[in-house]
Each structure stands twice: as structure tokens, then as C-alpha cells.
Design a protein around this motif. Structure first.
Motif, PDB file in Angstrom:
ATOM      1  N   GLY A 406       0.821  -1.202   0.000  1.00 10.70           N
ATOM      2  CA  GLY A 406       0.000   0.000   0.000  1.00 10.70           C
ATOM      3  C   GLY A 406       0.853   1.250   0.000  1.00 10.70           C
ATOM      4  N   GLN A 407       0.311   2.290   0.625  1.00 12.87           N
ATOM      5  CA  GLN A 407       0.994   3.578   0.629  1.00 12.87           C
ATOM      6  C   GLN A 407       1.273   4.080   2.048  1.00 12.87           C
ATOM      7  N   ASP A 408       1.172   3.163   3.020  1.00 13.91           N
ATOM      8  CA  ASP A 408       1.219   3.587   4.421  1.00 13.91           C
ATOM      9  C   ASP A 408       2.507   3.172   5.123  1.00 13.91           C
ATOM     10  N   LYS A 409       3.107   4.117   5.799  1.00 11.38           N
ATOM     11  CA  LYS A 409       4.251   3.875   6.676  1.00 11.38           C
ATOM     12  C   LYS A 409       3.762   4.014   8.108  1.00 11.38           C
ATOM     13  N   VAL A 410       3.863   2.935   8.867  1.00  5.24           N
ATOM     14  CA  VAL A 410       3.310   2.901  10.225  1.00  5.24           C
ATOM     15  C   VAL A 410       4.424   3.011  11.254  1.00  5.24           C
ATOM     16  N   SER A 411       4.234   3.863  12.241  1.00  4.47           N
ATOM     17  CA  SER A 411       5.210   4.017  13.329  1.00  4.47           C
ATOM     18  C   SER A 411       4.470   3.969  14.665  1.00  4.47           C
ATOM     19  N   PHE A 412       4.986   3.143  15.594  1.00  9.41           N
ATOM     20  CA  PHE A 412       4.452   3.082  16.946  1.00  9.41           C
ATOM     21  C   PHE A 412       5.246   4.055  17.819  1.00  9.41           C
ATOM     22  N   LEU A 413       4.564   5.058  18.360  1.00 11.21           N
ATOM     23  CA  LEU A 413       5.210   6.029  19.249  1.00 11.21           C
ATOM     24  C   LEU A 413       4.791   5.737  20.685  1.00 11.21           C
ATOM     25  N   PHE A 414       5.720   5.990  21.616  1.00 16.05           N
ATOM     26  CA  PHE A 414       5.502   5.554  22.995  1.00 16.05           C
ATOM     27  C   PHE A 414       6.134   6.554  23.953  1.00 16.05           C
ATOM     28  N   SER A 415       5.458   6.730  25.068  1.00 18.14           N
ATOM     29  CA  SER A 415       6.036   7.482  26.187  1.00 18.14           C
ATOM     30  C   SER A 415       5.432   6.942  27.471  1.00 18.14           C
ATOM     31  N   ALA A 416       6.304   6.620  28.429  1.00 22.66           N
ATOM     32  CA  ALA A 416       5.823   6.084  29.702  1.00 22.66           C
ATOM     33  C   ALA A 416       5.520   7.187  30.707  1.00 22.66           C
ATOM     34  N   ASN A 417       5.929   8.437  30.396  1.00 18.60           N
ATOM     35  CA  ASN A 417       5.771   9.541  31.339  1.00 18.60           C
ATOM     36  C   ASN A 417       5.205  10.759  30.621  1.00 18.60           C
ATOM     37  N   GLN A 423       8.089   9.085  21.200  1.00 20.21           N
ATOM     38  CA  GLN A 423       9.168   8.703  20.289  1.00 20.21           C
ATOM     39  C   GLN A 423       8.953   7.252  19.859  1.00 20.21           C
ATOM     40  N   PRO A 424       9.660   6.807  18.806  1.00 16.53           N
ATOM     41  CA  PRO A 424       9.520   5.402  18.400  1.00 16.53           C
ATOM     42  C   PRO A 424       9.739   4.457  19.572  1.00 16.53           C
ATOM     43  N   VAL A 425       8.833   3.509  19.763  1.00 17.72           N
ATOM     44  CA  VAL A 425       8.803   2.681  20.957  1.00 17.72           C
ATOM     45  C   VAL A 425      10.120   1.953  21.189  1.00 17.72           C
ATOM     46  N   ALA A 426      10.749   1.420  20.152  1.00 13.69           N
ATOM     47  CA  ALA A 426      11.974   0.650  20.319  1.00 13.69           C
ATOM     48  C   ALA A 426      13.141   1.511  20.767  1.00 13.69           C
ATOM     49  N   GLN A 427      13.032   2.833  20.580  1.00 12.88           N
ATOM     50  CA  GLN A 427      14.137   3.725  20.929  1.00 12.88           C
ATOM     51  C   GLN A 427      14.067   4.232  22.362  1.00 12.88           C
ATOM     52  N   VAL A 428      12.877   4.274  22.940  1.00  8.40           N
ATOM     53  CA  VAL A 428      12.743   4.912  24.262  1.00  8.40           C
ATOM     54  C   VAL A 428      12.271   3.961  25.345  1.00  8.40           C
ATOM     55  N   ALA A 429      11.643   2.841  24.984  1.00 14.98           N
ATOM     56  CA  ALA A 429      11.118   1.939  26.005  1.00 14.98           C
ATOM     57  C   ALA A 429      12.227   1.089  26.598  1.00 14.98           C
ATOM     58  N   SER A 430      12.160   0.861  27.903  1.00 19.21           N
ATOM     59  CA  SER A 430      13.108  -0.026  28.565  1.00 19.21           C
ATOM     60  C   SER A 430      12.765  -1.476  28.241  1.00 19.21           C
ATOM     61  N   GLY A 431      13.644  -2.386  28.677  1.00 17.81           N
ATOM     62  CA  GLY A 431      13.394  -3.801  28.417  1.00 17.81           C
ATOM     63  C   GLY A 431      12.086  -4.266  29.013  1.00 17.81           C
ATOM     64  N   GLY A 432      11.830  -3.859  30.253  1.00 21.65           N
ATOM     65  CA  GLY A 432      10.587  -4.253  30.901  1.00 21.65           C
ATOM     66  C   GLY A 432       9.380  -3.633  30.235  1.00 21.65           C
ATOM     67  N   GLU A 433       9.509  -2.377  29.791  1.00 27.26           N
ATOM     68  CA  GLU A 433       8.392  -1.714  29.107  1.00 27.26           C
ATOM     69  C   GLU A 433       8.100  -2.369  27.759  1.00 27.26           C
ATOM     70  N   ILE A 434       9.166  -2.729  27.036  1.00 26.12           N
ATOM     71  CA  ILE A 434       8.967  -3.397  25.745  1.00 26.12           C
ATOM     72  C   ILE A 434       8.273  -4.739  25.945  1.00 26.12           C
ATOM     73  N   ALA A 435       8.648  -5.465  27.003  1.00 23.94           N
ATOM     74  CA  ALA A 435       8.014  -6.751  27.281  1.00 23.94           C
ATOM     75  C   ALA A 435       6.515  -6.567  27.508  1.00 23.94           C
ATOM     76  N   ARG A 436       6.151  -5.531  28.229  1.00 27.51           N
ATOM     77  CA  ARG A 436       4.730  -5.277  28.501  1.00 27.51           C
ATOM     78  C   ARG A 436       3.991  -4.816  27.240  1.00 27.51           C
ATOM     79  N   VAL A 437       4.685  -4.006  26.429  1.00 27.82           N
ATOM     80  CA  VAL A 437       4.070  -3.568  25.168  1.00 27.82           C
ATOM     81  C   VAL A 437       3.830  -4.775  24.262  1.00 27.82           C
ATOM     82  N   MET A 438       4.824  -5.640  24.147  1.00 22.80           N
ATOM     83  CA  MET A 438       4.675  -6.808  23.279  1.00 22.80           C
ATOM     84  C   MET A 438       3.601  -7.752  23.792  1.00 22.80           C
ATOM     85  N   LEU A 439       3.527  -7.960  25.095  1.00 20.41           N
ATOM     86  CA  LEU A 439       2.485  -8.823  25.634  1.00 20.41           C
ATOM     87  C   LEU A 439       1.107  -8.244  25.334  1.00 20.41           C
ATOM     88  N   SER A 440       0.962  -6.942  25.485  1.00 21.56           N
ATOM     89  CA  SER A 440      -0.321  -6.297  25.207  1.00 21.56           C
ATOM     90  C   SER A 440      -0.686  -6.435  23.735  1.00 21.56           C
TER      91      SER A 440
END
Length: 552
Positions: A406-417, A423-440
Motif C-alpha cells: 500500500g501507501q502507508d508507513k506505520v510508526s508506533f510512538l511511545f512514552s511512559a511519562n 518517540q519510536p517505541v523501540a528507541q525509548v522503552a526499557s526492556g521491561g516496558e517493551i516486554a509489557r508492550v509486546m504482551l499487550s
């Protein structure tokens, strides 16, 4: 769901035969006990590449077999398309690996290619390991999450078909443009070549006929002499075979009345006479037609020389190949002559195809935008109970040139505070936060895609305490929705919420180290969780704490 797993002679496992149950199950065990070995065995069943080193030392082959109950998952289409017997209550997949490196795969005892095993495996089991958290940094993964929630598989197929046609037309347009440009640069030379071949007035099969005529005329004297000798032998006045045979027939026929025994012989000889007389007449006829004409031979050889010269020039061996070159030149010259009309028509087709692709891409974009809003709401509601009260999760969909998806570029942005910008989730989330994001995300996706079995391999990395318990509750909830969830964990809070508990452990034997797996009884669960809480020295407090976690 996975009902039974059988492993024999795989790395440290001598033999394992374990039953599994629906709902939420947990697997515990010390680091290095063999949990990763069991996951590796399951990976082979799902189509991963095999290594002969996986075969237990001292044995010649290993076998891994799993039984699945697919009665609630509508997978008949896969088996029908691949002509494999289907048993919804007991589907068996098996992988065999020899120490020599040979691998075989089976589905319901039917030998299959590894690609087919992998295709089925992707529909049976989703194994989420720690390295899969890296997928959060992949745009195609983020897009696939949105597509799953958008339920746009049909629209994606329609788009892919239209996009492929659009790409084909663009390539054809480019090819025609290049051909026209090259043709215009060499049109005079092509015209010369075409005129040269066209003026030769070639015909398929001509060369063979001329070569035969040349050969015959070149040996006309020899042919005529041979025919003359044959005619003399057959029709000579005194000793000709025909007249002698005729005389013999007349002699026998003269005594038929008084000696009937020669009647049949006379008839046979008369038949030979008739056949021989006919052959002699044909020889005479051919003798009259054979005549050496030097001028005609020169004409034939001149024509052959021209054909040979053309073949040498165009580097081919047959008149048919020369005619093919002539036809191709004619087509190219015609294209050049009609290039403007042909190119205009192709440009019109490309424009129409692009419009169709754009229309289908717009449909995808709308569905994805709607799904993105739903994902943002769900992720917010799922992440807040997991210890992120101020979490913000946003999906940005940007337009880019039309592509395969298609024509879409998708970005997941994340902030815990609240104070941290998105910002892009993989750049700012900690290991524990990424684990919770992935589980969700997995919990959300599992609601849209009916995967029979989901295995989480230490998804709890970086979390503990109440957050771990909340994650366990999410997995338990997933296990109650017509699917089987298995979690490999080191956290007692997660282990305690499993409806079934398995333990993996190592044992030292005279033959070496072996890994085992067992389903724990209620009392064994208490001891295991107490050990996870306090270590090998289990205290009364740890026992009591384990009972509280198990709500006993």
C-alpha cells in the motif's frame, strides 16, 4: 491446541512424552535445565532448519512428534489444498533428523516439504521469544499488527493483485520506451537488414531442397550411367532379365495342361515378371529425365551461396532462424513507425492501473487509520494496569510511494511519562516496558487471529512483583479464549497463575547429563514456587508465601 509432545534423542533429552492442556500453562526450571531445548524441538516441528548436532550423541537419529486438536480452528482448507488427510481431533506433525544430517517431515504420516511444514506451523503455534521484542523496531511488523486488527486481508489481496498488474504495465511501458529509443538510433541499419532479408525471399525448407538438387545434379553422370546399366540388364535384347523371365513363364505355361504341378509356379513367375517389367519401365523413364544442365546447377549453387552468406552474417544455421530475425526486424520497425500510438495506449493503461491501485490503497489507508485508533485505545487500557499509569501510545500513519503493501508507513510512538515526548517505541522503552508492550500487542492480536497455541519464552524479562502478576493475568485471560497459552518463566507470580505447571530439570547419570520434564502435582507446585521465591533452601515462610500466591 497442542495435546501431546514426544521427543526422543534430541540434544540432552533421551525420551520425553508429555501431555498438554488448554488454558494457561507455565513451564519453570533453573537456567540451563533444558527449557530452550524443548523450545528448539518445537521450533523444528514448526519448520525451522535442522542441525545434525541436535541428535543426541551416541544415537543415529532423533524424532520429534506433536499431536494437535484443531476441532475449533477451521483448518480443513490447508489439508484439502495440499491433499493431506485431515483429522480435526488428532493432527500429527513429525520431524525426523539423522546424525548424518538428513531430515524428513510428516503431516498425518504424509511426507511433506519443509516449506509446507512451516506454513502449517505458522497457523498452529506462535512462539514469542525475547528476540522477538526487536520486531518493535521493524516497520513491516508494526504494519502487520495494524492489518491484523483492521481485518483487511481481502483488501490486501485485492490491492496486491492490482498492484502487480500495475507494475507489469509500467515495466512494459519502460521496455517499449527503451526499444523505441534504441530503434530510432538504429532505424536505418535495421531497415537495411530487413530489406536484405526480405529481398532474399526466403522460404522455410528451401535450403534442404536446394542442397538435395545440387547434390543430384553434381552427380548426374554417375546417376545416368547407373540407370543405363540397370536398364540394359533388365531390357537388353538378348540377355535382358525381363525378356528371359517372360520366356521362362511362356515355357511353363505351355506345359500346364500336361503337367499341372507347374501351374502355381508359372503364376508366381508371371507376377515377378509383371513387377520386374514395371520396375524396368520406371528405370527407363528416370533415365530420360536425368540430364546435366550446368546453368541450372550454377543457379542452384548461387542461391545456396546467398543463403549461406546470410546465415554466416546473422550467425544462424537455418533459414527458419533467418526468417525469425526478419519477422523481429519487421515488428521493431512497425513499432517504431507506430510508436507514438502504441506508447500513448500503454500510457493510458498505466494511468488507469495507477488510478485503480491508488483507489485500493486509499481503502487500505482508511481501514488502517480506523484500526490504529482502536489499537491506541486498547493499548492504553492494557498498559495502564501493567504499571504505566501515564503511558501514551500513538500510531502515526504517513503516506509514502505506492508499494507492495500500500501507501502507508506505520510508526508506533511511545512514552511512559507525561514529561517525555512521544518517540519510536523501540528507541525509548526499557526492556521491561517493551516486554509489557509486546504482551499487550500479542493479547490484542490473539483476539483477532485464532492461533491454537501461543508460547511466551520469558516475556517477563525486566518486570517483577505486581506487574508480573498483572502480566500473568493477561496471559491467563488469553488462555480462557479458546486458545492455549504456555509461558516459560522464572517469576513465581506468573507461575502461580498457571492452571497447569510443568518443570524442566537436569539429571546427571552414568551416561551423562539428561533433561527431563514433568507435570507437577499441587503439592509439588507449592515446593517449586517456594524455591522460586527463596532458593534451594525452602523456608516455612516461602511455603506460606507460595500457598498465598496459589490462593490455597
Amino acid at each position: 491446541m497442542l495435546k501431546q509432545l514426544y521427543i526422543k534423542n534430541f540434544t540432552l533429552i533421551d525420551e520425553l512424552d508429555m501431555e498438554f492442556h488448554s488454558g494457561f500453562s507455565v513451564i519453570t526450571g533453573e537456567t540451563g535445565a533444558g527449557k530452550s531445548i524443548i523450545l528448539g524441538a518445537i521450533g523444528l516441528l514448526l519448520g525451522q532448519r535442522a542441525d545434525s548436532k541436535s541428535v543426541k550423541m551416541g544415537t543415529d537419529r532423533c524424532v520429534i512428534e506433536a499431536h494437535f486438536d484443531l476441532s475449533r480452528y477451521q483448518m480443513e482448507d490447508f489439508f484439502e489444498q495440499n491433499e493431506i488427510d485431515f483429522d480435526a481431533d488428532d493432527t500429527i506433525i513429525r520431524r525426523e533428523l539423522t546424525a548424518a544430517g538428513k531430515s524428513r517431515a510428516f503431516i498425518n504420516d504424509t511426507p511433506v516439504a519443509l516449506t509446507m511444514l512451516k506454513e502449517l506451523g505458522e497457523r498452529l503455534v506462535d512462539v514469542h521469544s525475547q528476540h522477538q521484542n526487536l520486531l518493535l523496531n521493524k516497520q513491516d511488523f508494526q504494519l502487520s499488527v495494524v492489518d491484523v486488527i483492521a481485518n483487511d486481508a481481502k483488501e490486501l489481496d485485492d490491492y496486491a493483485t492490482t498492484y502487480a498488474r500495475y507494475q507489469e504495465l509500467k515495466k512494459e511501458e519502460q521496455r517499449l520506451r527503451e526499444e523505441i529509443e534504441q530503434g530510432r538510433q538504429s532505424v536505418d541499419f535495421m531497415q537495411f537488414q530487413y530489406d536484405e532479408l526480405s529481398s532474399a525471399r526466403l522460404s522455410d525448407g528451401e535450403q534442404e531442397e536446394l542442397e538435395q538438387r545440387s547434390e543430384t545434379m553434381s552427380h548426374s553422370e554417375d546417376i545416368k550411367s547407373a540407370l543405363y546399366e540397370a536398364e540394359t540388364a533388365l531390357l537388353g535384347d538378348e540377355n535382358g532379365l525381363v525378356s528371359n523371365l517372360k520366356h521362362a513363364v511362356s515355357a511353363l505355361q505351355g506345359i500346364e495342361r500336361v503337367y499341372p504341378d507347374v501351374a502355381e509356379l508359372a503364376e508366381r513367375m508371371n507376377s515377378c515378371y509383371i513387377e520386374l517389367k514395371d520396375a524396368a519401365d520406371e528405370v527407363s523413364a528416370k533415365l530420360e529425365t536425368v540430364d546435366f544442365d550446368p546453368a541450372e546447377l550454377d543457379t542452384v549453387n548461387d542461391r545456396l551461396d546467398r543463403i549461406y552468406a546470410l546465415q554466416k552474417k546473422y550467425k544462424v544455421d537455418t533459414v527458419a532462424a533467418l526468417l525469425a530475425i526478419q519477422d523481429d526486424l519487421e515488428r521493431k520497425l512497425s513499432n517504431i513507425e507506430n510508436s507514438d500510438e502504441a506508447l500513448a495506449e500503454l500510457e493510458r493503461q498505466v494511468a488507469a492501473a495507477q488510478k485503480a491501485v491508488q483507489s485500493k490503497a486509499d481503502v487500505l489507508t482508511k481501514k488502517r487509520q480506523k484500526a490504529a485508533q482502536e489499537i491506541e485505545k486498547q493499548m492504553q487500557s492494557r498498559l495502564v494496569p501493567l504499571g504505566m499509569p501515564h503511558v501514551r501510545f500513538q500510531i502515526v500513519i504517513e503516506q509514502e510511494p505506492l508499494g507492495r503493501s500500500g501507501q502507508d508507513k506505520v510508526s508506533f510512538l511511545f512514552s511512559a511519562n507525561t514529561s517525555t515526548p512521544l518517540q519510536p517505541v523501540a528507541q525509548v522503552a526499557s526492556g521491561g516496558e517493551i516486554a509489557r508492550v509486546m504482551l499487550s500487542l500479542k493479547a490484542m492480536i490473539s483476539g483477532a487471529v485464532k492461533l491454537p497455541t501461543i508460547i511466551f519464552d520469558e516475556i517477563d524479562t525486566g518486570v517483577s512483583g505486581k506487574i508480573a502478576e498483572q502480566m500473568a493475568q493477561i496471559m491467563a485471560e488469553m488462555g480462557r479464549c479458546d486458545r492455549q497459552v504456555i509461558s516459560i518463566t522464572h517469576l513465581p507470580q506468573i507461575a502461580a497463575l498457571g492452571t497447569t505447571h510443568y518443570k524442566v530439570y537436569k539429571e546427571e547419570t552414568p551416561q551423562g547429563t539428561t533433561s527431563h520434564m514433568q507435570m507437577l502435582t499441587p503439592n509439588e507446585r507449592i515446593t517449586e514456587i517456594a524455591q522460586m521465591l527463596s532458593g534451594s533452601d525452602v523456608s516455612d515462610a516461602a511455603i506460606q508465601n507460595a500457598k498465598e500466591l496459589l490462593k490455597l
